[in-house]
Design a protein around this motif. Sequence first.
Motif, PDB file in Angstrom:
ATOM      1  N   ALA A 106      56.443  40.754  35.991  1.00 23.60           N
ATOM      2  CA  ALA A 106      55.727  41.319  37.137  1.00 23.60           C
ATOM      3  C   ALA A 106      54.267  41.568  36.792  1.00 23.60           C
ATOM      4  O   ALA A 106      53.369  41.298  37.599  1.00 23.60           O
ATOM      5  CB  ALA A 106      56.395  42.619  37.590  1.00 23.60           C
ATOM      6  N   LEU A 107      53.997  42.056  35.585  1.00 25.65           N
ATOM      7  CA  LEU A 107      52.624  42.298  35.155  1.00 25.65           C
ATOM      8  C   LEU A 107      51.838  40.999  35.054  1.00 25.65           C
ATOM      9  O   LEU A 107      50.689  40.926  35.504  1.00 25.65           O
ATOM     10  CB  LEU A 107      52.620  43.030  33.810  1.00 25.65           C
ATOM     11  N   ASP A 108      52.442  39.953  34.506  1.00 27.77           N
ATOM     12  CA  ASP A 108      51.774  38.648  34.417  1.00 27.77           C
ATOM     13  C   ASP A 108      51.450  38.103  35.805  1.00 27.77           C
ATOM     14  O   ASP A 108      50.360  37.577  36.040  1.00 27.77           O
ATOM     15  CB  ASP A 108      52.642  37.647  33.657  1.00 27.77           C
ATOM     16  N   MET A 109      52.391  38.237  36.736  1.00 30.73           N
ATOM     17  CA  MET A 109      52.158  37.769  38.100  1.00 30.73           C
ATOM     18  C   MET A 109      51.030  38.569  38.753  1.00 30.73           C
ATOM     19  O   MET A 109      50.196  38.011  39.471  1.00 30.73           O
ATOM     20  CB  MET A 109      53.452  37.852  38.913  1.00 30.73           C
ATOM     21  N   THR A 110      50.995  39.863  38.489  1.00 35.24           N
ATOM     22  CA  THR A 110      49.942  40.718  39.043  1.00 35.24           C
ATOM     23  C   THR A 110      48.583  40.331  38.477  1.00 35.24           C
ATOM     24  O   THR A 110      47.592  40.264  39.211  1.00 35.24           O
ATOM     25  CB  THR A 110      50.252  42.196  38.776  1.00 35.24           C
ATOM     26  N   LYS A 111      48.521  40.059  37.186  1.00 32.85           N
ATOM     27  CA  LYS A 111      47.259  39.642  36.571  1.00 32.85           C
ATOM     28  C   LYS A 111      46.758  38.325  37.165  1.00 32.85           C
ATOM     29  O   LYS A 111      45.559  38.170  37.414  1.00 32.85           O
ATOM     30  CB  LYS A 111      47.427  39.501  35.054  1.00 32.85           C
ATOM     31  N   LYS A 112      47.669  37.391  37.408  1.00 31.51           N
ATOM     32  CA  LYS A 112      47.277  36.118  38.022  1.00 31.51           C
ATOM     33  C   LYS A 112      46.759  36.353  39.438  1.00 31.51           C
ATOM     34  O   LYS A 112      45.784  35.740  39.860  1.00 31.51           O
ATOM     35  CB  LYS A 112      48.455  35.144  38.047  1.00 31.51           C
ATOM     36  N   ARG A 113      47.413  37.226  40.168  1.00 35.45           N
ATOM     37  CA  ARG A 113      46.992  37.528  41.535  1.00 35.45           C
ATOM     38  C   ARG A 113      45.616  38.204  41.538  1.00 35.45           C
ATOM     39  O   ARG A 113      44.768  37.886  42.378  1.00 35.45           O
ATOM     40  CB  ARG A 113      48.027  38.426  42.217  1.00 35.45           C
ATOM     41  N   VAL A 114      45.374  39.115  40.607  1.00 39.34           N
ATOM     42  CA  VAL A 114      44.079  39.786  40.509  1.00 39.34           C
ATOM     43  C   VAL A 114      42.982  38.776  40.176  1.00 39.34           C
ATOM     44  O   VAL A 114      41.905  38.793  40.773  1.00 39.34           O
ATOM     45  CB  VAL A 114      44.122  40.934  39.475  1.00 39.34           C
ATOM     46  N   ALA A 115      43.252  37.865  39.235  1.00 36.27           N
ATOM     47  CA  ALA A 115      42.266  36.839  38.879  1.00 36.27           C
ATOM     48  C   ALA A 115      41.955  35.957  40.092  1.00 36.27           C
ATOM     49  O   ALA A 115      40.788  35.630  40.356  1.00 36.27           O
ATOM     50  CB  ALA A 115      42.773  35.994  37.721  1.00 36.27           C
ATOM     51  N   PHE A 116      42.985  35.595  40.844  1.00 38.20           N
ATOM     52  CA  PHE A 116      42.789  34.801  42.060  1.00 38.20           C
ATOM     53  C   PHE A 116      41.915  35.560  43.057  1.00 38.20           C
ATOM     54  O   PHE A 116      40.969  35.006  43.626  1.00 38.20           O
ATOM     55  CB  PHE A 116      44.153  34.470  42.687  1.00 38.20           C
ATOM     56  N   LEU A 117      42.219  36.833  43.270  1.00 38.12           N
ATOM     57  CA  LEU A 117      41.456  37.633  44.228  1.00 38.12           C
ATOM     58  C   LEU A 117      40.017  37.851  43.776  1.00 38.12           C
ATOM     59  O   LEU A 117      39.096  37.842  44.604  1.00 38.12           O
ATOM     60  CB  LEU A 117      42.146  38.970  44.480  1.00 38.12           C
ATOM     61  N   GLU A 118      39.791  38.030  42.484  1.00 42.32           N
ATOM     62  CA  GLU A 118      38.426  38.184  41.989  1.00 42.32           C
ATOM     63  C   GLU A 118      37.605  36.934  42.246  1.00 42.32           C
ATOM     64  O   GLU A 118      36.448  37.013  42.674  1.00 42.32           O
ATOM     65  CB  GLU A 118      38.438  38.536  40.492  1.00 42.32           C
ATOM     66  N   THR A 119      38.197  35.779  42.010  1.00 44.90           N
ATOM     67  CA  THR A 119      37.521  34.513  42.302  1.00 44.90           C
ATOM     68  C   THR A 119      37.221  34.397  43.787  1.00 44.90           C
ATOM     69  O   THR A 119      36.123  34.004  44.191  1.00 44.90           O
ATOM     70  CB  THR A 119      38.397  33.329  41.841  1.00 44.90           C
ATOM     71  N   ARG A 120      38.200  34.770  44.608  1.00 45.11           N
ATOM     72  CA  ARG A 120      38.029  34.687  46.061  1.00 45.11           C
ATOM     73  C   ARG A 120      36.934  35.638  46.536  1.00 45.11           C
ATOM     74  O   ARG A 120      36.118  35.287  47.377  1.00 45.11           O
ATOM     75  CB  ARG A 120      39.358  35.011  46.729  1.00 45.11           C
TER      76      ARG A 120
END
Length: 176
Positions: A106-120
Amino acid sequence: MNILRKSILIGFTVLGMAAAHAQETQPAPQAHGAKPHPTREQMQAKMADMYAKRQARLHDLLKLTTQQESAWANYQAAIKPAAFDGQRPERKPMNQLTAPERLNLALDMTKKRVAFLETRVKAVSAFYSQLNPAQQTLFDEHGLANPRGHWKHHGHRGWGRGEHHEGWGGSAPRQG
């Protein structure tokens, strides 16, 4: 005579079993007018087409100037969905993972989502700053619409516009 009857009975039984097996192995007939489920590739092509049409509508709606076109191109390059390469990581069923393994997943998925949102956020902010106020209003209304319409349903109307939803957090004053 008895042997003949037994042979006929066995023969009909075998024929009946063969017919039942043949019906099981044939694909079930589809309901009239039913379409088969699309393949993964067909769904990806459909989603890519819908994305391209939506971006084209947004581009036309914004009526960008020639100076804004380079910002649009940079924005499009930054937000373009990644193509699925067909490779999926091997996954264990959740019930075979330990509690720490599930939390790390869950933490890894959250980190990927945060990285995606930061780029966006960076891409949207850079493009948004190039728009005039009227274009910004249009972008606010049409630029980041949720394709599933999530914000239009389930009592979420008005979030982010100073309105409160009493069922979530109870921040709205209760009436009488």
